[in-house]
Design an enzyme around this catalytic site. Structure first.
Site, PDB file in Angstrom:
ATOM      1  N   ASP A   1      73.396   0.619  83.276  1.00  0.00           N
ATOM      2  CA  ASP A   1      72.543   2.216  82.740  1.00  0.00           C
ATOM      3  C   ASP A   1      74.018   2.810  81.641  1.00  0.00           C
ATOM      4  O   ASP A   1      74.241   2.570  81.322  1.00  0.00           O
ATOM      5  CB  ASP A   1      73.323   2.824  84.160  1.00  0.00           C
ATOM      6  CG  ASP A   1      72.573   4.106  84.164  1.00  0.00           C
ATOM      7  OD1 ASP A   1      72.114   4.440  84.128  1.00  0.00           O
ATOM      8  OD2 ASP A   1      73.259   4.435  85.937  1.00  0.00           O
TER       9      ASP A   1
ATOM     10  N   ARG B   1      66.422   8.299  72.009  1.00  0.00           N
ATOM     11  CA  ARG B   1      66.675   7.094  73.207  1.00  0.00           C
ATOM     12  C   ARG B   1      66.281   5.819  72.803  1.00  0.00           C
ATOM     13  O   ARG B   1      66.574   4.660  73.947  1.00  0.00           O
ATOM     14  CB  ARG B   1      65.725   7.693  74.303  1.00  0.00           C
ATOM     15  CG  ARG B   1      65.750   9.363  75.736  1.00  0.00           C
ATOM     16  CD  ARG B   1      65.559   9.592  76.558  1.00  0.00           C
ATOM     17  NE  ARG B   1      65.520   8.203  77.376  1.00  0.00           N
ATOM     18  CZ  ARG B   1      66.646   9.141  78.519  1.00  0.00           C
ATOM     19  NH1 ARG B   1      67.282   9.303  78.380  1.00  0.00           N
ATOM     20  NH2 ARG B   1      66.152   7.864  79.029  1.00  0.00           N
TER      21      ARG B   1
ATOM     22  N   ASN C   1      61.150   3.999  87.131  1.00  0.00           N
ATOM     23  CA  ASN C   1      61.175   3.998  85.600  1.00  0.00           C
ATOM     24  C   ASN C   1      59.926   4.779  84.983  1.00  0.00           C
ATOM     25  O   ASN C   1      59.804   5.440  83.815  1.00  0.00           O
ATOM     26  CB  ASN C   1      61.583   3.108  84.933  1.00  0.00           C
ATOM     27  CG  ASN C   1      63.052   3.372  85.074  1.00  0.00           C
ATOM     28  OD1 ASN C   1      63.767   2.031  85.240  1.00  0.00           O
ATOM     29  ND2 ASN C   1      64.331   3.894  85.057  1.00  0.00           N
TER      30      ASN C   1
END
EC number: 2.5.1.-
Length: 233
Positions: free
Chosen positions: A12, A25, A60
């Site tokens: 994570d 990202r 996700n």
């Protein structure tokens, strides 16, 4: 030092790592894949037999479309890039998750890597992809009900239920590591984690190091695992 047979990792913090550096990202995910590569090598050095990496959850899909598409591509690229290491070190790869909804390129690579590495036996790398612990349990129940409706007699015990999970022959994780400071399982291996030892790092996954990994293993080796019983009877 007592080495766990099976280590599972909730990797994570990729997005937060990138954001802190003013990067997209996807850069965090790329760096995270590099750290996973290193973790496989560290696990081999220690003699760990099973390493499970939580790569893409059923939740996700809620992320931006561009990020999801990148993660699908990254899965394919990662498998291609790691094949040399997998062959050289005799690492078997198994995918843990649902095939429904995945693009054809991912399904093809899933089948390819499992087929090419099925005879390898030094270590098993399990990639949890399109995986959710609750969904796995629901799928198991659906499979059981289907068998019963077809006339199969089932004595429902923990062991028979386990046979309906995605990878029933894989032992439960001895140790689950999570990075990023979050202290929860986030729908990961809910059935299998009943007696797993947990270790939480504040570090984000892209910053995870061999020293961190060894610290978690050392902590595990000092714990007394009772499995609900007493150490001395």
């Amino acid at each position: 030092m007592r080495i766990p047979q099976h280590v599972a990792i909730i990797m994570d913090g990729n997005g937060r790592w990138a954001k802190k550096r003013g990067l997209p990202r996807i850069k965090g995910h790329q760096r995270g894949a590099e750290v996973l590569h290193n973790t496989v090598k560290w696990s081999l050095e220690l003699g760990i037999k099973y390493l499970t990496a939580f790569s893409f959850s059923t939740e996700n899909w809620k992320r931006p479309k561009e990020e999801v598409e990148f993660l699908m591509d990254l899965f394919v690229q990662m498998i291609d890039r790691e094949m040399e290491l997998l062959r050289r070190e005799r690492v078997r790869v198994r995918i843990l998750g649902r095939k429904e909804g995945l693009p054809e390129k991912v399904l093809k690579k899933w089948q390819e890597v499992e087929e090419k590495t099925k005879e390898f036996d030094r270590m098993t790398l399990i990639i949890a992809f399109n995986y959710g612990g609750r969904r796995e349990i629901l799928d198991a129940v659906e499979f059981i009900l289907k068998d019963v409706s077809h006339g199969k007699k089932i004595e429902l015990t923990e062991e028979t239920f386990r046979q309906y999970l995605y990878l029933p022959d894989v032992p439960d994780p001895d140790l689950i590591i999570r990075t990023s400071g979050e202290m929860r399982l986030s729908n990961f291996l809910l059935w299998q984690s009943a007696y797993s030892e947990l270790y939480f790092f504040k570090k984000l996954w892209p910053d995870f190091t061999k020293r961190d990994f060894l610290r978690a293993i050392e902590s595990y080796s000092k714990r007394e695992r009772r499995f609900g019983g007493l150490i001395n009877g």
